[in-house]
Design a protein around this motif. Structure first.
Motif, PDB file in Angstrom:
ATOM      1  N   ALA A  12      12.806  12.438   7.044  1.00 23.77           N
ATOM      2  CA  ALA A  12      13.520  13.177   8.087  1.00 23.77           C
ATOM      3  C   ALA A  12      14.420  12.240   8.884  1.00 23.77           C
ATOM      4  O   ALA A  12      15.564  12.589   9.216  1.00 23.77           O
ATOM      5  CB  ALA A  12      12.525  13.877   9.010  1.00 23.77           C
ATOM      6  N   GLN A  13      13.945  11.029   9.168  1.00 25.37           N
ATOM      7  CA  GLN A  13      14.763  10.063   9.900  1.00 25.37           C
ATOM      8  C   GLN A  13      15.972   9.637   9.077  1.00 25.37           C
ATOM      9  O   GLN A  13      17.078   9.492   9.608  1.00 25.37           O
ATOM     10  CB  GLN A  13      13.924   8.838  10.279  1.00 25.37           C
ATOM     11  CG  GLN A  13      12.909   9.113  11.359  1.00 25.37           C
ATOM     12  CD  GLN A  13      11.967   7.928  11.599  1.00 25.37           C
ATOM     13  OE1 GLN A  13      12.007   6.937  10.874  1.00 25.37           O
ATOM     14  NE2 GLN A  13      11.124   8.038  12.598  1.00 25.37           N
ATOM     15  N   CYS A  14      15.766   9.452   7.772  1.00 30.06           N
ATOM     16  CA  CYS A  14      16.883   9.089   6.887  1.00 30.06           C
ATOM     17  C   CYS A  14      17.905  10.221   6.834  1.00 30.06           C
ATOM     18  O   CYS A  14      19.119   9.984   6.893  1.00 30.06           O
ATOM     19  CB  CYS A  14      16.383   8.777   5.481  1.00 30.06           C
ATOM     20  SG  CYS A  14      15.499   7.220   5.368  1.00 30.06           S
ATOM     21  N   GLY A  25       0.814  -1.207   0.000  1.00 32.26           N
ATOM     22  CA  GLY A  25       0.000   0.000   0.000  1.00 32.26           C
ATOM     23  C   GLY A  25       0.842   1.249   0.000  1.00 32.26           C
ATOM     24  O   GLY A  25       2.055   1.213  -0.048  1.00 32.26           O
ATOM     25  N   THR A  26       0.156   2.367   0.061  1.00 35.74           N
ATOM     26  CA  THR A  26       0.857   3.645   0.095  1.00 35.74           C
ATOM     27  C   THR A  26       0.758   4.221   1.494  1.00 35.74           C
ATOM     28  O   THR A  26      -0.207   3.960   2.214  1.00 35.74           O
ATOM     29  CB  THR A  26       0.243   4.633  -0.914  1.00 35.74           C
ATOM     30  OG1 THR A  26      -1.140   4.811  -0.600  1.00 35.74           O
ATOM     31  CG2 THR A  26       0.382   4.119  -2.330  1.00 35.74           C
ATOM     32  N   GLU A  27       1.760   4.984   1.871  1.00 35.66           N
ATOM     33  CA  GLU A  27       1.766   5.599   3.187  1.00 35.66           C
ATOM     34  C   GLU A  27       1.338   7.056   3.038  1.00 35.66           C
ATOM     35  O   GLU A  27       1.609   7.672   2.022  1.00 35.66           O
ATOM     36  CB  GLU A  27       3.160   5.525   3.797  1.00 35.66           C
ATOM     37  CG  GLU A  27       3.625   4.107   4.021  1.00 35.66           C
ATOM     38  CD  GLU A  27       4.966   4.050   4.711  1.00 35.66           C
ATOM     39  OE1 GLU A  27       5.263   4.963   5.503  1.00 35.66           O
ATOM     40  OE2 GLU A  27       5.695   3.100   4.461  1.00 35.66           O
ATOM     41  N   PRO A  28       0.705   7.588   4.055  1.00 33.84           N
ATOM     42  CA  PRO A  28       0.338   9.006   4.004  1.00 33.84           C
ATOM     43  C   PRO A  28       1.584   9.870   3.872  1.00 33.84           C
ATOM     44  O   PRO A  28       2.682   9.486   4.266  1.00 33.84           O
ATOM     45  CB  PRO A  28      -0.356   9.253   5.335  1.00 33.84           C
ATOM     46  CG  PRO A  28      -0.728   7.911   5.859  1.00 33.84           C
ATOM     47  CD  PRO A  28       0.238   6.940   5.266  1.00 33.84           C
ATOM     48  N   ALA A  29       1.388  11.052   3.323  1.00 33.30           N
ATOM     49  CA  ALA A  29       2.511  11.954   3.084  1.00 33.30           C
ATOM     50  C   ALA A  29       3.234  12.307   4.376  1.00 33.30           C
ATOM     51  O   ALA A  29       4.458  12.446   4.387  1.00 33.30           O
ATOM     52  CB  ALA A  29       2.021  13.209   2.384  1.00 33.30           C
ATOM     53  N   ASP A  37       3.731  10.394   6.964  1.00 33.78           N
ATOM     54  CA  ASP A  37       4.605   9.273   7.308  1.00 33.78           C
ATOM     55  C   ASP A  37       5.847   9.289   6.426  1.00 33.78           C
ATOM     56  O   ASP A  37       6.954   9.025   6.906  1.00 33.78           O
ATOM     57  CB  ASP A  37       3.879   7.933   7.153  1.00 33.78           C
ATOM     58  CG  ASP A  37       2.822   7.708   8.229  1.00 33.78           C
ATOM     59  OD1 ASP A  37       2.843   8.432   9.249  1.00 33.78           O
ATOM     60  OD2 ASP A  37       1.996   6.803   8.053  1.00 33.78           O
ATOM     61  N   LEU A  38       5.666   9.587   5.146  1.00 37.48           N
ATOM     62  CA  LEU A  38       6.806   9.649   4.240  1.00 37.48           C
ATOM     63  C   LEU A  38       7.749  10.784   4.628  1.00 37.48           C
ATOM     64  O   LEU A  38       8.980  10.641   4.570  1.00 37.48           O
ATOM     65  CB  LEU A  38       6.337   9.811   2.801  1.00 37.48           C
ATOM     66  CG  LEU A  38       5.604   8.605   2.201  1.00 37.48           C
ATOM     67  CD1 LEU A  38       5.097   8.938   0.800  1.00 37.48           C
ATOM     68  CD2 LEU A  38       6.503   7.391   2.162  1.00 37.48           C
ATOM     69  N   SER A  39       7.184  11.899   5.050  1.00 37.17           N
ATOM     70  CA  SER A  39       8.007  13.026   5.496  1.00 37.17           C
ATOM     71  C   SER A  39       8.803  12.649   6.739  1.00 37.17           C
ATOM     72  O   SER A  39       9.976  12.998   6.877  1.00 37.17           O
ATOM     73  CB  SER A  39       7.147  14.241   5.808  1.00 37.17           C
ATOM     74  OG  SER A  39       6.523  14.710   4.647  1.00 37.17           O
TER      75      SER A  39
END
Length: 73
Positions: free
Chosen positions: A23-25, A11-15, A17-19
């Motif tokens: 940020a963690q990366c 599935g796709t993750e909400p924006a 969560d991607l942000s």
């Protein structure tokens, strides 16, 4: 990619969560870079503590050709 492909790949993750993941990366990459810089600083500190030793230069004798002279005329 259609909806069935998205569901099969998790599935796709909400924006937001991607942000957060981005940020963690970025934080992880910055921490890695900081660790590398700290290691380089330690290396430089160790090099700075060593005395600079002159490179011995061999004395030139008269029978040696001068640098850059090939002997071909």
């Amino acid at each position: 990619m259609d909806d069935s492909e998205a569901k099969s790949t998790g599935g796709t993750e909400p924006a937001s969560d991607l942000s957060e993941i981005a940020a963690q990366c970025a934080n992880s990459n910055l921490l890695d870079l900081a660790a590398q810089l700290a290691g380089l600083a330690e290396d430089l500190k160790a090099l700075a503590a060593r005395p600079i030793e002159p490179i011995p230069i061999l004395a030139e004798s008269d029978d040696q050709p001068e640098a850059g002279f090939s002997g071909i005329i």
